[in-house]
Design an enzyme around this catalytic site. Structure first.
Site, PDB file in Angstrom:
ATOM      1  N   ASN A  35       9.214   0.212 -15.213  1.00  0.00           N
ATOM      2  CA  ASN A  35       7.862   0.186 -14.776  1.00  0.00           C
ATOM      3  C   ASN A  35       7.008   1.048 -15.273  1.00  0.00           C
ATOM      4  OD1 ASN A  35       6.108  -1.437 -13.003  1.00  0.00           O
ATOM      5  ND2 ASN A  35       6.301   0.299 -11.287  1.00  0.00           N
ATOM      6  N   ASP A  58      19.309   5.317 -17.441  1.00  0.00           N
ATOM      7  CA  ASP A  58      19.385   4.611 -16.272  1.00  0.00           C
ATOM      8  C   ASP A  58      20.060   5.785 -15.210  1.00  0.00           C
ATOM      9  OD1 ASP A  58      21.564   1.907 -15.109  1.00  0.00           O
ATOM     10  OD2 ASP A  58      20.213   3.281 -14.059  1.00  0.00           O
ATOM     11  N   LEU A  59      19.298   5.883 -14.270  1.00  0.00           N
ATOM     12  CA  LEU A  59      19.883   7.075 -13.440  1.00  0.00           C
ATOM     13  C   LEU A  59      20.660   6.530 -12.317  1.00  0.00           C
ATOM     14  CD1 LEU A  59      16.294   9.079 -13.055  1.00  0.00           C
ATOM     15  CD2 LEU A  59      18.257   9.730 -14.239  1.00  0.00           C
ATOM     16  N   SER A 124       6.425   8.494   1.047  1.00  0.00           N
ATOM     17  CA  SER A 124       5.283   7.525   1.451  1.00  0.00           C
ATOM     18  C   SER A 124       5.027   7.556   2.855  1.00  0.00           C
ATOM     19  CB  SER A 124       5.675   6.027   0.895  1.00  0.00           C
ATOM     20  OG  SER A 124       4.686   5.115   1.156  1.00  0.00           O
ATOM     21  N   ALA A 125       3.618   7.260   2.891  1.00  0.00           N
ATOM     22  CA  ALA A 125       3.028   6.962   4.368  1.00  0.00           C
ATOM     23  C   ALA A 125       3.829   5.884   4.919  1.00  0.00           C
ATOM     24  CB  ALA A 125       1.656   7.022   4.411  1.00  0.00           C
ATOM     25  N   TYR A 148      11.408  -1.837   0.899  1.00  0.00           N
ATOM     26  CA  TYR A 148      10.966  -0.617   0.136  1.00  0.00           C
ATOM     27  C   TYR A 148      10.713   0.659   1.312  1.00  0.00           C
ATOM     28  CZ  TYR A 148       7.423   2.704  -1.376  1.00  0.00           C
ATOM     29  OH  TYR A 148       6.641   3.714  -1.604  1.00  0.00           O
ATOM     30  N   LYS A 152      12.760   4.326   1.601  1.00  0.00           N
ATOM     31  CA  LYS A 152      12.369   5.787   1.873  1.00  0.00           C
ATOM     32  C   LYS A 152      12.630   6.600   3.104  1.00  0.00           C
ATOM     33  CE  LYS A 152       9.572   5.559  -1.924  1.00  0.00           C
ATOM     34  NZ  LYS A 152       9.944   6.466  -3.098  1.00  0.00           N
ATOM     35  N   TYR A 176       3.069  10.214   0.487  1.00  0.00           N
ATOM     36  CA  TYR A 176       1.935   9.795   0.099  1.00  0.00           C
ATOM     37  C   TYR A 176       1.289   8.872   0.601  1.00  0.00           C
ATOM     38  CZ  TYR A 176       4.584  10.900  -4.083  1.00  0.00           C
ATOM     39  OH  TYR A 176       5.392  11.361  -5.274  1.00  0.00           O
ATOM     40  N   ASN A 198      -1.567  -3.764  -5.300  1.00  0.00           N
ATOM     41  CA  ASN A 198      -2.386  -3.139  -4.566  1.00  0.00           C
ATOM     42  C   ASN A 198      -3.959  -3.096  -4.758  1.00  0.00           C
ATOM     43  OD1 ASN A 198       0.140  -0.531  -5.334  1.00  0.00           O
ATOM     44  ND2 ASN A 198      -0.341  -1.528  -3.440  1.00  0.00           N
ATOM     45  N   ARG A 230      -7.609   2.492   5.064  1.00  0.00           N
ATOM     46  CA  ARG A 230      -6.273   3.473   4.460  1.00  0.00           C
ATOM     47  C   ARG A 230      -7.065   4.698   3.995  1.00  0.00           C
ATOM     48  NH1 ARG A 230      -4.451  -0.437   6.217  1.00  0.00           N
ATOM     49  NH2 ARG A 230      -2.345  -1.665   5.543  1.00  0.00           N
ATOM     50  N   ASP A 295       0.822  -6.328   6.852  1.00  0.00           N
ATOM     51  CA  ASP A 295      -0.169  -5.323   6.823  1.00  0.00           C
ATOM     52  C   ASP A 295      -0.581  -4.481   8.103  1.00  0.00           C
ATOM     53  OD1 ASP A 295      -0.560  -5.176   4.051  1.00  0.00           O
ATOM     54  OD2 ASP A 295      -2.548  -6.438   4.139  1.00  0.00           O
TER      55      ASP A 295
HETATM   56  C1  WQD Z   1      -4.598  -1.545   0.871  1.00  0.00           C
HETATM   57  C2  WQD Z   1      -5.560  -2.389   1.481  1.00  0.00           C
HETATM   58  C3  WQD Z   1      -4.717  -4.504   2.284  1.00  0.00           C
HETATM   59  C4  WQD Z   1      -4.864  -6.032  -2.038  1.00  0.00           C
HETATM   60  C5  WQD Z   1       1.030   0.108  -0.270  1.00  0.00           C
HETATM   61  C6  WQD Z   1       2.361   0.549   0.078  1.00  0.00           C
HETATM   62  C7  WQD Z   1       2.617   2.150   0.061  1.00  0.00           C
HETATM   63  C8  WQD Z   1       2.118   2.381  -1.242  1.00  0.00           C
HETATM   64  C9  WQD Z   1       0.586   1.973  -1.611  1.00  0.00           C
HETATM   65  C10 WQD Z   1       3.792   2.699  -2.553  1.00  0.00           C
HETATM   66  C11 WQD Z   1      -5.010  -3.120   2.805  1.00  0.00           C
HETATM   67  C12 WQD Z   1      -5.910  -4.603   1.131  1.00  0.00           C
HETATM   68  C13 WQD Z   1      -4.884  -5.011  -0.759  1.00  0.00           C
HETATM   69  C14 WQD Z   1      -5.486  -7.093  -2.195  1.00  0.00           C
HETATM   70  C15 WQD Z   1      -6.693  -6.509  -0.103  1.00  0.00           C
HETATM   71  N1  WQD Z   1       3.110   2.026  -2.504  1.00  0.00           N
HETATM   72  N2  WQD Z   1      -5.931  -5.603   0.009  1.00  0.00           N
HETATM   73  N3  WQD Z   1      -6.703  -7.221  -1.334  1.00  0.00           N
HETATM   74  O1  WQD Z   1      -0.612  -2.014   1.701  1.00  0.00           O
HETATM   75  O2  WQD Z   1      -1.823   0.324   2.209  1.00  0.00           O
HETATM   76  O3  WQD Z   1       0.030   0.483   0.771  1.00  0.00           O
HETATM   77  O4  WQD Z   1       0.628   0.708  -1.438  1.00  0.00           O
HETATM   78  O5  WQD Z   1       4.353   3.659  -2.377  1.00  0.00           O
HETATM   79  O6  WQD Z   1       3.838   2.448   0.620  1.00  0.00           O
HETATM   80  O7  WQD Z   1       2.742  -0.119   1.542  1.00  0.00           O
HETATM   81  O8  WQD Z   1      -1.763  -0.610  -0.157  1.00  0.00           O
HETATM   82  O9  WQD Z   1      -3.328  -1.273  -1.835  1.00  0.00           O
HETATM   83  O10 WQD Z   1      -1.745  -3.031  -1.118  1.00  0.00           O
HETATM   84  O11 WQD Z   1      -3.471  -2.420   0.325  1.00  0.00           O
HETATM   85  O12 WQD Z   1      -7.150  -6.788   0.695  1.00  0.00           O
HETATM   86  O13 WQD Z   1      -5.563  -7.983  -3.506  1.00  0.00           O
HETATM   87  O14 WQD Z   1      -6.238  -3.224   0.879  1.00  0.00           O
HETATM   88  O15 WQD Z   1      -4.724  -5.643   3.069  1.00  0.00           O
HETATM   89  O16 WQD Z   1      -5.726  -3.200   3.849  1.00  0.00           O
HETATM   90  P1  WQD Z   1      -0.936  -0.501   1.135  1.00  0.00           P
HETATM   91  P2  WQD Z   1      -2.527  -1.982  -0.866  1.00  0.00           P
END
Ligand code: WQD
Length: 339
Positions: A35, A58-59, A124-125, A148, A152, A176, A198, A230, A295
């Site tokens: 990745n 490859d860990l 992760s949160a 996922y 964690k 995080y 994201n 968020r 979500d």
């Molecule tokens: C943020 C907000 C979406 C995309 C995830 C994982 C978390 C960490 C971070 C790994 C939300 C909205 C998003 C889009 C949107 N990952 N959104 N349109 O879901 O808070 O967290 O990523 O460690 O573990 O759960 O992050 O950026 O996907 O979403 O409206 O195309 O943006 O609904 O409200 P999320 P996100």
């Protein structure tokens, strides 16, 4: 200290590598590039002003991981390596459980065999699952709503039990919130493969013209403007938090500590869109669509424990995050070169 950074070629790992070097530590990266692109490495060396040791490995392979620990003399490990896409984890649970658990077991076994006890885990949160108290504190119960997140939660449990069984370990669980942003040089940043899952990378790709418009996943939540809320944290602040946590556990007596790494500032989807438009000077077309399954409406960090115990706090706000993201994206419209 000589620090092994697993997943050090990735988004958060690469930024943390630079800050470890700037803080005077020696760093070795282990990455399988599943990745990340190898072209991040020359940029890291350019920014660090020195060569950086890298092992392509490859860990999940215990033999190879043991050989790495035999060949190098590590004082600590920061463990970023792992799959991290929520949606993909629902489609491919076996891949996620096997990879995220096996890499961790393999590294911990090698550490144990070679007397390396300082371990910083990239949590992760998401482990807070659903909780009516929106401001998350480290004493809250953990759960998950996707494979996922469960990886964690499970690794955190393994580490708690390890710390009870052998208090010579020095373990930090770093939870995080939403990491975004990029190094101020614009030379390294977030480079998701394929369609970004994201928000920030998707908005950034709309601004640079790679995507036509943003889909806003619902505007009927009980929040300031109906869109999801968020806690966004600049990746540079997150990296600084890792250096602070590593140095804290190296000097402390606790076998295991837990810290939220977040800003504590709730920000909505539309507020991100508006901040990005200011930062880029570009319109960000969007369309409101139905909510994304899984979500939550809103949650953010109470970062006071990390503020107090690590002497660490975030220094950059959502405008800084968008300005730095835009610099990276506009200088690298297609992310890192392939080779
Ligand atoms: C943020 C907000 C979406 C995309 C995830 C994982 C978390 C960490 C971070 C790994 C939300 C909205 C998003 C889009 C949107 N990952 N959104 N349109 O879901 O808070 O967290 O990523 O460690 O573990 O759960 O992050 O950026 O996907 O979403 O409206 O195309 O943006 O609904 O409200 P999320 P996100």
């Amino acid at each position: 200290m000589h620090v092994l950074v697993t997943g050090g070629a990735g988004y958060i790992g690469s930024h943390t590598v630079l800050q470890l070097i700037a803080a005077g530590h020696d760093v070795t990266i282990a990455d399988d590039f599943s990745n990340a692109k190898p072209t991040v490495l020359p940029r890291l060396e350019e920014l660090a002003g020195q060569p950086i040791k890298l092992h392509r490995i490859d860990l999940t392979d215990q033999t190879a991981t043991d050989a790495l620990f035999a060949a190098e003399d590590f004082d600590a490990v920061i463990h970023f390596a792992g799959f991290k896409a929520v949606g993909e984890s629902v489609a491919k649970p076996l891949d996620y459980y096997q990879n995220n658990l096996d890499t961790t077991f393999s590294v911990l076994r090698a550490m144990d065999a070679h007397g390396v006890r300082r371990f910083v885990f990239s949590s992760s949160a998401t482990v807070y699952g659903e909780n009516p108290v929106l401001e998350r504190t480290e004493d809250m119960p953990t759960s998950a709503t996707n494979p996922y997140g469960w990886t964690k939660v499970m690794v955190e449990q393994v580490l708690r039990d390890l710390a009870v069984a052998d208090d010579s370990w020095r373990i930090a669980l770093l939870r995080y919130f939403n990491p975004v942003g990029a190094h101020a040089s614009g030379r390294i940043g977030e480079d998701p493969s394929g369609l970004p899952n994201n928000l920030m990378p998707f908005v950034s790709q709309v601004a640079v013209g790679r995507r036509e418009k943003l889909a806003v996943f619902g505007d009927d939540y009980d929040t300031v403007d109906g869109t999801g809320v968020r806690d966004y944290i600049h990746v540079e602040d997150l990296a600084t938090g890792h250096v602070a946590a590593l140095e804290k556990i190296a000097a402390a007596d606790e076998a295991l500590s837990v810290w939220n790494l977040g800003s504590g500032d709730p920000v909505s989807v539309l507020q991100v869109v508006q901040a990005f438009a200011r930062a880029s000077g570009r319109e960000i077309p969007y369309e409101v669509v139905p909510r994304r399954a899984g979500d939550l409406a809103a949650y953010w960090a109470d970062p006071s424990k990390a503020n107090r115990e690590l002497g660490w706090k975030t220094t950059r706000d959502i405008d800084d995050m968008c300005v730095d993201t835009w610099r990276w994206q506009s200088q690298n419209p297609n992310g890192y070169p392939e080779a």
